[in-house]
Design an enzyme around this catalytic site. Structure first.
Site, PDB file in Angstrom:
ATOM      1  N   CYS A 109      -4.614 -13.865  11.980  1.00  0.00           N
ATOM      2  CA  CYS A 109      -5.232 -12.566  12.244  1.00  0.00           C
ATOM      3  C   CYS A 109      -4.710 -11.573  11.217  1.00  0.00           C
ATOM      4  O   CYS A 109      -3.533 -11.623  10.833  1.00  0.00           O
ATOM      5  CB  CYS A 109      -4.903 -12.088  13.657  1.00  0.00           C
ATOM      6  N   GLU A 110      -5.587 -10.662  10.791  1.00  0.00           N
ATOM      7  CA  GLU A 110      -5.193  -9.678   9.781  1.00  0.00           C
ATOM      8  C   GLU A 110      -3.942  -8.897  10.172  1.00  0.00           C
ATOM      9  O   GLU A 110      -3.214  -8.419   9.315  1.00  0.00           O
ATOM     10  CB  GLU A 110      -6.351  -8.701   9.536  1.00  0.00           C
ATOM     11  N   ASN A 111      -3.684  -8.787  11.478  1.00  0.00           N
ATOM     12  CA  ASN A 111      -2.524  -8.011  11.928  1.00  0.00           C
ATOM     13  C   ASN A 111      -1.199  -8.737  11.730  1.00  0.00           C
ATOM     14  O   ASN A 111      -0.145  -8.196  12.067  1.00  0.00           O
ATOM     15  CB  ASN A 111      -2.696  -7.583  13.386  1.00  0.00           C
ATOM     16  N   SER A 134       0.426 -10.426   5.351  1.00  0.00           N
ATOM     17  CA  SER A 134      -0.808 -10.942   5.943  1.00  0.00           C
ATOM     18  C   SER A 134      -1.955 -10.882   4.932  1.00  0.00           C
ATOM     19  O   SER A 134      -2.768 -11.817   4.839  1.00  0.00           O
ATOM     20  CB  SER A 134      -1.174 -10.118   7.186  1.00  0.00           C
TER      21      SER A 134
END
Lengths: 234, 217
Positions: free
Chosen positions: B49-51, B91
């Site tokens: 996930c981008e987070n 990320s």
């Protein structure tokens, strides 16, 4: 003087007791980097303190522009304290305070890709003059920007993004400001801490120096100037 | 009234079964989130996930929700054994640096050439871009998961995008509720039709010309 008392002295300089002391020095026009992503890792007590401080014309860098939570960055828009915002995803339906100020023309928006935001902050923290990224090249977002073809691919020059202040949140700090974050609440908080002249951290828990193993420190205290211990806005 | 074609879990299953075994796969905001619920654990896909979460899955009964463990759409998810967590700088180094085997993104429009438009519309005064540009550009494969038509009925698979682009010639596969369509050098090749959907139905709902399953290798 023993090493122990030396570290205790440094710690005394970083710990603040009152939220207003934590954000002291933020003035009209300051560039403020506000941590948090999608409602996690949000330094809500520090944002609330900036709202009480009343400085206006702030330039705010943030991922979102408010998620409808008590004391998220939306509060600064509600108060009319923001003149310009640098954000990646300001369109959350709950970002109503931002939206109202944007529609009325009171707030200027610089929209940038999320990876570019993180890297512009990191570049500032790392003392770099910027970087070339392929992200966004050839799109509306990067019109009229300096470009260069590298390895056959168009890249866009991105400048560093430096802050006067960073307001961040961590799960735990020791007395030196060595930090640990919790899962997705890490987010932009470490790079924002690197990019600001004064970094203020809101932590849930303060532990003695040495309690966090050196190998387990996510962000060293060298990037942290002020520590406020608070469980958050109720 | 039931809509034609696959429901969202079935559509997500069509995406999930095409993900590379053992691959690292990013899931974007919106419909793609459902892929994390439909993956066969035996595929050993690791979701990014981008987070900064690397290694998560959809919540199942008995999972304890954690407010700090969320996906791109702020939906609560669960970390798998072997998960790792990084900040946004790392990320997106993963995304731009070419480490992702695939990303599954939503879209407003996809062109016959694989151009992707998913961050703004010509009418919008305000938009959000999030991680879309980094992911579209950096992932080895871009899979679009979307409704076949816009809310106003307009086809979203078009000859040329009329919306501002996210990235050029990046999309390899489009999965809608009606069909699975591959972007090939020869054109848009239909790989699978949802039950009760004919090729003519699909072409009628699509602006760009499609290659029938029998016409493509």
């Amino acid at each position: 003087m023993t090493q122990r008392t030396e570290s205790a002295r440094v710690a005394l300089n970083k710990l603040v007791q009152d939220p207003s002391d934590a954000v002291a020095g933020i003035r009209d026009g300051s560039v403020v980097l506000v941590g948090g992503w999608g409602g996690v890792g949000v330094p809500d007590v520090l944002i609330d303190a900036v709202a009480r401080l009343g400085a206006s014309g702030l330039v705010v860098a943030t991922n979102n522009c408010g998620m409808g939570r008590p004391a998220d960055v939306g509060l600064l828009f509600r108060n009319g304290q923001v003149g310009r915002v640098i954000a990646t995803y300001p369109v959350h339906p709950a970002a109503t305070d931002f939206l109202a100020r944007f529609e009325s023309g009171e707030v200027e928006l610089e929209l940038i890709p999320q990876g570019t935001l993180a890297e512009r902050l990191r570049a500032a923290g790392a003392g770099l003059g910027g970087f070339f990224t392929p992200t966004g090249a050839g799109t509306l977002l990067t019109e009229r920007r300096e470009t260069r073809v590298i390895d056959g691919l168009e890249h866009v020059l991105e400048p560093p993004l430096r802050g006067d202040f960073a307001l961040i949140r961590a799960e735990r700090s020791d007395e030196l400001g060595n930090l640990r974050f919790r899962y997705a609440a890490r987010g932009l908080n470490p790079v924002m801490a690197m990019a600001a002249r004064t970094t203020v951290v809101q932590v849930d828990e303060l532990v003695p120096a040495g309690r966090i193993h050196p190998d387990d420190v996510h962000l060293p205290g060298i990037f942290v100037d002020r520590i406020l211990v608070s469980g958050g806005v109720p | 009234m039931s809509r034609p074609g696959w429901d969202v879990p079935q559509q997500a299953r069509q995406v999930a079964r095409r993900l590379p075994r053992g691959g690292y796969v990013n899931l974007g905001i919106g419909l793609p989130a459902a892929v994390a619920d439909q993956i066969d654990p035996d595929q050993h896909v690791v979701f990014h996930c981008e987070n900064g979460l690397i290694g998560y899955r959809g919540m199942v009964g008995g999972d304890d929700p954690d407010p700090d463990v969320i996906d791109a759409g702020s939906r609560q998810v669960a970390l798998i054994p072997g998960a790792a967590v990084v900040g946004h700088d790392l990320s997106f180094a993963i995304a731009r640096g070419g480490r992702l085997d695939a990303t599954v993104l939503g879209a407003y429009q996809v062109s016959a050439d694989g151009d992707l438009a998913n961050w703004t519309t010509p009418a919008a005064r305000l938009s959000g871009v999030g991680g879309a540009m980094d992911l579209a550009l950096g992932a080895k494969q871009v899979i679009v998961m979307m409704r076949h038509r816009a809310r106003d009925g307009a086809p979203k698979i078009v000859q040329r995008c009329s919306y501002p682009l996210t990235a050029r010639r990046c999309v390899g596969l489009v999965v809608t509720e009606l069909a699975v369509i591959e972007v090939t050098a020869d054109g848009l090749a239909v790989r699978q039709l949802a039950p009760d959907i004919t090729f003519d139905d699909l072409q009628n709902a699509t602006d760009a010309p499609l290659l029938a399953p029998s016409a493509t290798p």
